[in-house]
Design a protein around this motif. Structure first.
Motif, PDB file in Angstrom:
ATOM      1  N   SER A 142     -26.401  22.526  61.011  1.00 36.55           N
ATOM      2  CA  SER A 142     -26.699  21.242  61.653  1.00 36.55           C
ATOM      3  C   SER A 142     -26.028  21.125  63.009  1.00 36.55           C
ATOM      4  CB  SER A 142     -26.242  20.093  60.739  1.00 36.55           C
ATOM      5  OG  SER A 142     -26.364  18.845  61.388  1.00 36.55           O
ATOM      6  N   ASN A 143     -24.740  21.496  63.062  1.00 37.54           N
ATOM      7  CA  ASN A 143     -23.988  21.410  64.326  1.00 37.54           C
ATOM      8  C   ASN A 143     -24.489  22.415  65.359  1.00 37.54           C
ATOM      9  OD1 ASN A 143     -22.423  19.383  63.241  1.00 37.54           O
ATOM     10  ND2 ASN A 143     -20.752  20.746  62.633  1.00 37.54           N
ATOM     11  N   LYS A 144     -24.800  23.613  64.889  1.00 37.28           N
ATOM     12  CA  LYS A 144     -25.240  24.659  65.816  1.00 37.28           C
ATOM     13  C   LYS A 144     -26.621  24.356  66.403  1.00 37.28           C
ATOM     14  CE  LYS A 144     -21.857  27.724  65.432  1.00 37.28           C
ATOM     15  NZ  LYS A 144     -21.021  28.124  66.588  1.00 37.28           N
ATOM     16  N   GLY A 177     -28.164  21.193  66.266  1.00 35.63           N
ATOM     17  CA  GLY A 177     -28.339  19.806  66.675  1.00 35.63           C
ATOM     18  C   GLY A 177     -29.365  19.055  65.845  1.00 35.63           C
ATOM     19  N   GLY A 230     -18.584  24.838  59.663  1.00 32.96           N
ATOM     20  CA  GLY A 230     -18.642  23.749  58.690  1.00 32.96           C
ATOM     21  C   GLY A 230     -17.249  23.318  58.245  1.00 32.96           C
ATOM     22  N   SER A 231     -17.129  22.065  57.805  1.00 34.65           N
ATOM     23  CA  SER A 231     -15.834  21.504  57.398  1.00 34.65           C
ATOM     24  C   SER A 231     -15.501  21.872  55.957  1.00 34.65           C
ATOM     25  CB  SER A 231     -15.858  19.979  57.525  1.00 34.65           C
ATOM     26  OG  SER A 231     -16.164  19.582  58.837  1.00 34.65           O
ATOM     27  N   GLN A 264     -23.906  21.907  57.212  1.00 29.27           N
ATOM     28  CA  GLN A 264     -23.273  21.265  58.363  1.00 29.27           C
ATOM     29  C   GLN A 264     -23.116  22.240  59.523  1.00 29.27           C
ATOM     30  OE1 GLN A 264     -19.008  20.346  58.612  1.00 29.27           O
ATOM     31  NE2 GLN A 264     -19.577  18.183  58.821  1.00 29.27           N
ATOM     32  N   GLY A 265     -22.733  23.467  59.209  1.00 35.88           N
ATOM     33  CA  GLY A 265     -22.596  24.480  60.254  1.00 35.88           C
ATOM     34  C   GLY A 265     -23.902  24.682  60.999  1.00 35.88           C
ATOM     35  N   THR A 267     -30.276  17.136  61.709  1.00 39.13           N
ATOM     36  CA  THR A 267     -29.622  16.398  60.631  1.00 39.13           C
ATOM     37  C   THR A 267     -29.260  17.342  59.489  1.00 39.13           C
ATOM     38  OG1 THR A 267     -31.686  15.896  59.458  1.00 39.13           O
ATOM     39  CG2 THR A 267     -30.977  14.345  61.183  1.00 39.13           C
TER      40      THR A 267
END
Length: 228
Positions: free
Chosen positions: A44-46, A48, A169-170, A41-42, A50
């Motif tokens: 993915s967010n950084k 952009g 990441g969460s 997720q980290g 999936t």
């Protein structure tokens, strides 16, 4: 011979589906992502992209590390790297796995996810076509250290968690549960099926390359003999 190869690849794909379902269950448990998914997720967010694409990128990096540790790469390794991330995106986008709305359901989903992951590993590692990137790392470290699987997997999960956390990441209680528990679930399922990963002889890509070279060499020699 061909039938046996086809059955191996079918088992391989089914194993990947189980692993993808496992990841989806752990994500939708809604108690915090598993350590590797915190990392995914980290990234993915950084970047952009999936979660599935992030999974593929991390898999590629881990494959390189596996090679450094002396773990050979098989077709199963490559397909794992590509297909689990692809299947994960399909499962998440199709919404076939419900999202937990309370702690009890979330914990149950986490346990289901860890069981599915362990079972998926038995299926695809048992094909002898190469371990997945992360599992290959686990096996390579186990061969070098002779330490228990749950300890090695636990350390790997914690390292992925730390990197993923700093990437944004969460995390949550589910992160702690999977970081500690996944190695034990793997150990339990491996024992249940009397599955010993160290005893599996994997056919690696290099074997097939050498086989093709040998066939070509024989054909050339045969052609030379016929011309003479």
């Amino acid at each position: 011979m061909i039938k046996k190869v086809i059955l191996k690849f079918v088992r391989l794909i089914i194993g990947f589906v189980f692993c993808s379902l496992a990841i989806a269950f752990m994500i939708n448990a809604n108690l915090g992502l598993s350590p590797w998914d915190v990392l995914h997720q980290g990234i993915s967010n950084k970047m952009g992209i999936t979660m599935g694409s992030a999974t593929i990128i991390v898999g590629l990096v881990v494959v390189v590390i596996d090679a450094i540790l002396g773990e050979n790469v098989g077709w199963g390794t490559v397909l794992n790297m590509i297909l689990i991330g692809t299947f994960l995106d399909v499962i998440l986008f199709s919404n076939i796995i419900p999202v937990a709305d309370n702690l009890i359901v979330g914990v149950i989903m986490l346990c289901i996810g860890m069981l599915l992951m362990a079972f998926g590993m038995v299926l695809y590692i048992g094909c002898g076509l190469g371990s997945g990137p992360r599992d290959g790392m686990m096996i390579a470290i186990q061969k070098r250290t002779n330490k228990p699987v749950q300890l090695i997997r636990g350390v790997m999960e914690i390292c992925a968690l730390i990197v993923g956390y700093f990437l944004g990441g969460s995390i949550g209680i589910g992160t702690l549960i999977t970081a500690i528990g996944l190695g034990y679930f793997i150990q339990i399922i491996f024992k249940k099926f009397n599955f010993k990963s160290n005893d599996i002889t994997h056919r690696v890509i290099l074997d097939d390359i050498n086989y093709i070279k040998l066939c070509i060499s024989k054909d050339i020699d045969k052609e030379i003999e016929e011309n003479n």
